[in-house]
Scaffold this motif. Sequence first.
Motif, short mmCIF file in Angstrom:
data_model
loop_
_atom_site.label_atom_id
_atom_site.label_comp_id
_atom_site.label_asym_id
_atom_site.label_seq_id
_atom_site.Cartn_x
_atom_site.Cartn_y
_atom_site.Cartn_z
N GLN A 59 -4.41 0.91 -15.29
CA GLN A 59 -3.14 1.33 -14.73
C GLN A 59 -2.10 0.24 -14.94
O GLN A 59 -2.43 -0.94 -15.08
N ASP A 60 -0.84 0.66 -14.93
CA ASP A 60 0.25 -0.31 -15.01
C ASP A 60 1.49 0.32 -14.39
O ASP A 60 1.59 1.55 -14.27
N ASP B 273 6.29 -7.47 -4.80
CA ASP B 273 5.26 -6.48 -4.47
C ASP B 273 4.76 -5.78 -5.74
O ASP B 273 3.55 -5.56 -5.92
N ILE B 274 5.69 -5.42 -6.59
CA ILE B 274 5.31 -4.74 -7.85
C ILE B 274 4.47 -5.68 -8.72
O ILE B 274 3.46 -5.26 -9.31
N GLU B 275 4.87 -6.95 -8.78
CA GLU B 275 4.10 -7.91 -9.57
C GLU B 275 2.71 -8.12 -8.98
O GLU B 275 1.73 -8.32 -9.72
N SER B 276 2.60 -8.07 -7.65
CA SER B 276 1.30 -8.20 -7.00
C SER B 276 0.38 -7.05 -7.41
O SER B 276 -0.81 -7.25 -7.69
N LEU B 277 0.93 -5.84 -7.46
CA LEU B 277 0.14 -4.69 -7.89
C LEU B 277 -0.28 -4.83 -9.35
O LEU B 277 -1.42 -4.55 -9.71
N ARG B 278 0.63 -5.30 -10.20
CA ARG B 278 0.30 -5.48 -11.61
C ARG B 278 -0.82 -6.50 -11.79
O ARG B 278 -1.73 -6.31 -12.59
N LEU C 93 0.83 -1.21 0.00
CA LEU C 93 0.00 0.00 0.00
C LEU C 93 0.86 1.26 0.00
O LEU C 93 0.53 2.25 -0.66
N ALA C 94 1.97 1.21 0.73
CA ALA C 94 2.87 2.37 0.77
C ALA C 94 3.50 2.60 -0.61
O ALA C 94 3.61 3.75 -1.07
N ILE C 95 3.89 1.52 -1.26
CA ILE C 95 4.46 1.63 -2.61
C ILE C 95 3.43 2.20 -3.57
O ILE C 95 3.71 3.11 -4.36
N TYR C 96 2.21 1.67 -3.49
CA TYR C 96 1.14 2.15 -4.39
C TYR C 96 0.84 3.63 -4.14
O TYR C 96 0.66 4.40 -5.08
N SER C 97 0.81 4.02 -2.87
CA SER C 97 0.52 5.41 -2.53
C SER C 97 1.57 6.35 -3.12
O SER C 97 1.24 7.42 -3.66
#
Length: 317
Positions: free
Chosen positions: A61-62, A46-51, A15-19
């Motif tokens: 989004q990407d 973490d980045i792959e999880s967001l993707r 969540l912090a990375i996404y924010s």
Amino acid sequence: MDDQCLSEAKTDRVLAIYSRLVGGAVLNKADLAQQFHVTQRSIQRDIESLRCFFAEQELPQDIVYDKRSRGYRLIDNAQKKLSNSEVLAVCKILLESRSMVTDEMMPLLDRLIDCCVPEQNKAIVQSLVANERFHYVPPHHGKHLLNGLWEIGQAVRNHQVMEIQYERMKEPKLVTRRVEPVGIMFSEYYFYLTAFLQDVDRKTEFENEGDLFPTIYRIDRIRAFQVLDEHFHVPYKDRFEEGEFRKRVQFMYGGKLQKIRFRYTGPSLEAVLDRLPTAKVLAEDDDGWDVEAEVFGSGVEMWMRSQGDYLYKVERV
């Protein structure tokens, strides 16, 4: 640390990375690993999880890696797509242009609508252009253009000499020309190649042997062409600018650069200024306008004749 704590820590980290990404930050993987006391492999996961989340939720989004900034940033794919109104406008312009044969124009419209319009609106956009599609009249030359257009464009970009076989309009016969292609333009139903001639007798081939402007060729009248493994040099100060040339050329007729002045008394000065982008109003009164414009070639004479009594006192300066 137990599994629940590990899971909560990862969630907080993602969540912090996404924010930060939403805030426009460009994130370096090594820096993130150091800040969160984890490995770079964990940050990559973490980045792959967001993707994966973006893909599952069909979010526009990407996360991409920016080589220049050496970090990851968030992009919004929705901003890259055309709106419904924009797609409709482009479809209408394409149909009105009558620039391609039917089996090139219709698949192009279909792909445009399919790629750029949300599923729920595709039928609406299709219905708004359906009548014009049904009554579409292709250009009478009947030539396919799209494949050759890209190859010619590459020759322009790479400054490569071309050899073309061209069917002249005045004397219907094929002539072979070596040319230096400098631009592709579109006007009044046709695509044109602008190019400088090589190895030609300017006294016999040109009305004005001192003409420094490129020759204009209708691309559908190029019966065959070959892009040669030979390059030509264009100094930056002498480069051909399609936009500036386009302002001055009317109906794609060749000729010399000239200034004209005339008196216009018609109902729409805007129509004159749109037709002649270089036009300037010199004087105005209750009866009309005195206008001056810089134009290239003789094509402007056709337009002036079409204005009838609205346009007079024509002079060249």
